[in-house]
Design a protein around this motif. Structure first.
Motif: not given
Length: 411
Positions: A129, A384-385, A381, A127, A147, A145
């Protein structure tokens, strides 16, 4: 940090969480946010949810999992408040654009694909970012941030749906993501004098043009392969023969690589410049500032757009400032940067801003090795954020404590 140290910070952490997590609507969400932050700061080899829950006295794996991966709280207001608090304390001199990679197995994690992985130095399954950081010579912190979603993901809607990628998320080049992050930070009422980034962004003329459209100054790294004309060379305007639109003015000489311009610069162009104190003393090198006109297809397209279109553009490429580093004893230059700062900007300031990008390596070291930025094992999604936002909050809390003059310096 040891468990006792983390427990003694509960009061300070509660005040911090109450402020930056004030946008979360429920009290239990804020409580699990504080618990997650304590888990990130606590010593331990892995900072994924299960081992953190086992180390915390009030840890609950199921509740933490639900809070990070499923709870629909919006991370953007949290990052906004963190950015505002840190910017008040740090007073950044630059915003640093960068990207960071996370090696991954399989293909289910949001955004994972075979692409260049900086963590491994080669193409691999990972991945990526994009981030923007506030930085000075002595402190830095991430502000926002995003992704990166490779194009192959947008071609598989079912795959996106399984990973929780919302319909409004589309593939964008990293430089476009970076501009979006800068727009977010600007909307939060924050501003820095200069944007800096490595050559991955500096070589993108659309990115530079986007910064100029936003009224932002920049000092961006280049590879040296980019081409440019000398400042005093003017394009030739062919005579109009009365048929069709007038022919655009054209440069009669071919543009040359920056490496050639630097090699032809007189030796007295390069001067010794110091930019900061390092662990081994003052850091110095030899630098020169060249006034050139960046060329190439992308530069011409950007100049046409800025000049009102192809028919209105006068064919003259805009001037640019190119900073070149050529250390003593080296056979050739080792660094190139392009800037749109005013020509009268002192070379010492250009060098200091160009070199300030090093500071975010401290961020990544703490975020990854100390706070587990790359330890998230979820696939979604949203998850991760959420995790990246919580890691940012943990680092912001520690940074504020380090910069607080009332906090005693550890032995």
């Amino acid at each position: 940090m040891k468990l006792g140290d983390v427990e003694r910070l509960r009061g300070e952490l509660a005040e911090f969480v109450g402020d930056v997590f004030g946008s979360l609507p429920r009290q239990d969400q804020r409580r699990w946010g504080a618990c997650y932050l304590r888990g990130l700061m606590l010593d331990g080899r892995r900072k994924s949810i299960q081992p953190m829950a086992q180390r915390l006295p009030d840890g609950n794996m199921q509740a933490l999992q639900q809070f990070v991966s499923q709870s629909p709280w919006d991370p953007l207001p949290v990052r906004r408040r963190i950015a505002q608090r840190l910017s008040e304390m740090i007073r950044p001199q630059v915003w640093v654009i960068d990207d960071v990679s996370f090696p991954k197995c399989g293909r289910a994690c949001a955004g994972v694909a075979r692409q260049y992985c900086g963590a491994l130095g080669k193409r691999a399954n990972c991945q990526v970012a994009v981030s923007v950081h506030a930085a000075t010579d002595t402190a830095s912190c991430p502000l926002d941030w995003q992704l990166y979603l490779p194009r192959e993901w947008t071609e598989e809607p079912d795959r996106c749906r399984r990973a929780g990628v919302t319909d409004d998320v589309v593939h964008q080049e990293k430089w476009r993501l970076a501009l979006g992050l800068l727009d977010n930070v600007s909307e939060w009422g924050l501003k820095a004098p200069v944007v800096v980034a490595d050559a991955g962004y500096g070589v993108s003329t659309p990115f530079r043009h986007g910064l100029e459209e936003r009224g932002l100054y920049y000092v961006l790294a280049l590879t040296g392969k980019e081409v440019a004309h000398e400042l005093d060379i003017e394009p030739h305007q062919p005579d109009y023969e009365g048929l069709g639109p007038p022919t655009l003015a054209r440069y009669r000489t071919a543009p040359r690589a920056l490496t050639v311009h630097a090699a032809e610069a007189a030796a007295d162009h390069f001067a010794e410049v110091a930019w900061r104190q390092g662990s081994k003393g003052t850091m110095t090198s030899r630098f020169a500032v060249l006034a050139l006109r960046a060329a190439g297809k992308q530069s011409i397209a950007a100049a046409q757009a800025a000049g009102g279109g192809r028919n209105q553009w006068n064919g003259v490429l805009p001037p640019s400032t190119v900073l070149v580093e050529w250390p003593a004893g080296q056979d050739g230059p080792t660094g190139y940067w392009i800037s749109n700062l005013p020509p009268e900007t002192p070379v010492g300031e250009l060098v200091r801003w160009a070199k300030m990008r090093w500071r975010i390596e401290h961020d990544y070291r703490e975020l990854k090795h100390g706070l587990g930025l790359d330890h998230f094992e979820g696939r979604t999604w949203r998850g991760w954020h959420h995790h990246a936002t919580l890691v940012t909050a943990a680092q912001a809390f520690l940074t504020l404590r380090r910069l607080d003059p009332k906090v005693p310096t550890p032995a």
